[in-house]
Motif scaffolding. Structure first.
Motif, PDB file in Angstrom:
ATOM      1  N   GLN A  32       2.644  16.700   6.914  1.00 20.30           N
ATOM      2  CA  GLN A  32       1.381  16.333   6.272  1.00 20.30           C
ATOM      3  C   GLN A  32       1.277  14.821   6.159  1.00 20.30           C
ATOM      4  N   ASP A  33       0.131  14.274   6.569  1.00 22.47           N
ATOM      5  CA  ASP A  33      -0.117  12.845   6.448  1.00 22.47           C
ATOM      6  C   ASP A  33      -0.357  12.477   4.985  1.00 22.47           C
ATOM      7  N   VAL A  34       0.058  11.260   4.630  1.00 23.26           N
ATOM      8  CA  VAL A  34      -0.179  10.727   3.296  1.00 23.26           C
ATOM      9  C   VAL A  34      -1.317   9.712   3.417  1.00 23.26           C
ATOM     10  N   VAL A  35      -2.410   9.927   2.693  1.00 20.46           N
ATOM     11  CA  VAL A  35      -3.551   9.012   2.724  1.00 20.46           C
ATOM     12  C   VAL A  35      -3.201   7.779   1.890  1.00 20.46           C
ATOM     13  N   LEU A  36      -3.414   6.606   2.490  1.00 25.27           N
ATOM     14  CA  LEU A  36      -3.025   5.358   1.844  1.00 25.27           C
ATOM     15  C   LEU A  36      -4.195   4.703   1.114  1.00 25.27           C
ATOM     16  N   ASP A  37      -3.866   3.977   0.058  1.00 25.40           N
ATOM     17  CA  ASP A  37      -4.879   3.188  -0.667  1.00 25.40           C
ATOM     18  C   ASP A  37      -4.584   1.699  -0.548  1.00 25.40           C
ATOM     19  N   SER A  38      -3.865   1.329   0.507  1.00 21.55           N
ATOM     20  CA  SER A  38      -3.466  -0.061   0.729  1.00 21.55           C
ATOM     21  C   SER A  38      -4.653  -0.940   1.090  1.00 21.55           C
ATOM     22  N   ALA A  39      -4.552  -2.197   0.696  1.00 23.07           N
ATOM     23  CA  ALA A  39      -5.547  -3.195   1.094  1.00 23.07           C
ATOM     24  C   ALA A  39      -4.873  -4.561   1.089  1.00 23.07           C
ATOM     25  N   TRP A  40      -5.114  -5.317   2.158  1.00 20.92           N
ATOM     26  CA  TRP A  40      -4.547  -6.659   2.290  1.00 20.92           C
ATOM     27  C   TRP A  40      -5.600  -7.607   2.822  1.00 20.92           C
ATOM     28  N   VAL A  41      -5.410  -8.889   2.533  1.00 22.31           N
ATOM     29  CA  VAL A  41      -6.113  -9.958   3.230  1.00 22.31           C
ATOM     30  C   VAL A  41      -5.046 -10.666   4.055  1.00 22.31           C
ATOM     31  N   TYR A  42      -5.316 -10.836   5.341  1.00 18.93           N
ATOM     32  CA  TYR A  42      -4.393 -11.565   6.208  1.00 18.93           C
ATOM     33  C   TYR A  42      -4.927 -12.969   6.397  1.00 18.93           C
ATOM     34  N   ASP A  43      -4.114 -13.957   6.056  1.00 21.52           N
ATOM     35  CA  ASP A  43      -4.435 -15.366   6.259  1.00 21.52           C
ATOM     36  C   ASP A  43      -3.811 -15.766   7.591  1.00 21.52           C
ATOM     37  N   ALA A  44      -4.626 -15.916   8.623  1.00 24.68           N
ATOM     38  CA  ALA A  44      -4.133 -16.182   9.976  1.00 24.68           C
ATOM     39  C   ALA A  44      -3.533 -17.576  10.116  1.00 24.68           C
ATOM     40  N   VAL A  45      -3.910 -18.507   9.250  1.00 26.72           N
ATOM     41  CA  VAL A  45      -3.356 -19.859   9.327  1.00 26.72           C
ATOM     42  C   VAL A  45      -1.923 -19.874   8.794  1.00 26.72           C
ATOM     43  N   SER A  46      -1.711 -19.297   7.618  1.00 24.57           N
ATOM     44  CA  SER A  46      -0.360 -19.260   7.034  1.00 24.57           C
ATOM     45  C   SER A  46       0.448 -18.069   7.548  1.00 24.57           C
ATOM     46  N   ARG A  47      -0.222 -17.154   8.253  1.00 22.76           N
ATOM     47  CA  ARG A  47       0.406 -15.942   8.818  1.00 22.76           C
ATOM     48  C   ARG A  47       1.048 -15.094   7.740  1.00 22.76           C
ATOM     49  N   GLN A  48       0.309 -14.900   6.654  1.00 25.21           N
ATOM     50  CA  GLN A  48       0.803 -14.110   5.532  1.00 25.21           C
ATOM     51  C   GLN A  48      -0.229 -13.082   5.101  1.00 25.21           C
ATOM     52  N   PHE A  49       0.281 -11.957   4.579  1.00 16.96           N
ATOM     53  CA  PHE A  49      -0.571 -10.945   3.982  1.00 16.96           C
ATOM     54  C   PHE A  49      -0.599 -11.130   2.477  1.00 16.96           C
ATOM     55  N   ILE A  50      -1.768 -10.969   1.895  1.00 19.72           N
ATOM     56  CA  ILE A  50      -1.934 -10.991   0.458  1.00 19.72           C
ATOM     57  C   ILE A  50      -2.310  -9.568   0.070  1.00 19.72           C
ATOM     58  N   ASP A  51      -1.480  -8.924  -0.729  1.00 18.15           N
ATOM     59  CA  ASP A  51      -1.730  -7.543  -1.138  1.00 18.15           C
ATOM     60  C   ASP A  51      -2.836  -7.539  -2.183  1.00 18.15           C
ATOM     61  N   VAL A  52      -3.961  -6.915  -1.885  1.00 14.32           N
ATOM     62  CA  VAL A  52      -5.083  -6.849  -2.815  1.00 14.32           C
ATOM     63  C   VAL A  52      -5.373  -5.414  -3.237  1.00 14.32           C
ATOM     64  N   GLY A  53      -4.489  -4.497  -2.888  1.00 10.22           N
ATOM     65  CA  GLY A  53      -4.663  -3.081  -3.213  1.00 10.22           C
ATOM     66  C   GLY A  53      -4.124  -2.769  -4.604  1.00 10.22           C
ATOM     67  N   PRO A  54      -4.237  -1.545  -5.051  1.00 10.40           N
ATOM     68  CA  PRO A  54      -4.809  -0.439  -4.299  1.00 10.40           C
ATOM     69  C   PRO A  54      -6.325  -0.461  -4.319  1.00 10.40           C
ATOM     70  N   MET A  55      -6.863   0.257  -3.330  1.00  9.18           N
ATOM     71  CA  MET A  55      -8.323   0.340  -3.256  1.00  9.18           C
ATOM     72  C   MET A  55      -8.830   1.219  -4.376  1.00  9.18           C
TER      73      MET A  55
END
Length: 176
Positions: free
Chosen positions: A153-176
């Motif tokens: 069974q698949d687990v539905v995710l509530d993840s959300a990120w902003v990816y900053d392409a200049v610094s090459r980092q993800f900022i976790d803004v979840g859960p949705m």
């Protein structure tokens, strides 16, 4: 408008893959049943396999063009085991090189998950020429524990990120 076959042939049939338009108008095909990255040139109507290879055979990846002409590839699902991955990569079409990126930390209402596939990705400032290709919103998706885990069974995710392409980092803004 009429349609016809292209002059060149792809090396495979694509399903559950990602396609990204590059800055020069060519198209990058990612995923499906191979580690091969392939580029289609609409001017010549030819397909060409890249030298760079995905580290594993995955599909259901999220991918987008970044401000500097590289491509962000995120998540995906191993086609043999069905297990989702939490990896990201950055593909440089000029150098034909694939580099590992930061690891994703997907979550579900039940807690952290070890992988993610089927995410949505959007450029937050696609309308703004000064910021286009720099900040991306990635969200949702699913975690598939694989064929060996019962119940399957698949687990539905509530993840959300902003990816900053200049610094090459993800900022976790979840859960949705």
């Amino acid at each position: 408008f009429t349609s016809r076959p292209t002059k060149g042939k792809t090396s495979r049939q694509y399903n559950q893959h990602a396609c990204v338009a590059l800055q020069d108008g060519r198209l990058l095909l990612i995923g499906d049943r191979s580690r091969v990255l392939e580029i289609f040139d609409p001017d010549t109507e030819q397909f060409h396999a890249c030298q760079a290879r995905m580290p594993t055979v995955i599909d259901d990846v999220a991918a987008t063009l970044l401000y500097d002409g590289t491509v962000l590839i995120a998540g995906g699902q191993n086609v043999f085991t069905s297990v989702c991955v939490n990896n990201t990569w950055r593909y440089d079409p000029v150098a034909d090189e694939l580099h590992e990126g930061p690891i994703l930390t997907p979550t579900a209402p039940t807690g952290p998950q070890p992988g993610v596939s089927d995410m949505a990705i959007a450029d937050l400032f696609a309308h703004d020429p000064k910021r286009a290709g720099r900040y991306f919103f990635l969200c949702g998706g699913e975690y598939d524990p694989g064929r060996e885990v019962e119940p399957y069974q698949d687990v539905v995710l509530d993840s959300a990120w902003v990816y900053d392409a200049v610094s090459r980092q993800f900022i976790d803004v979840g859960p949705m």
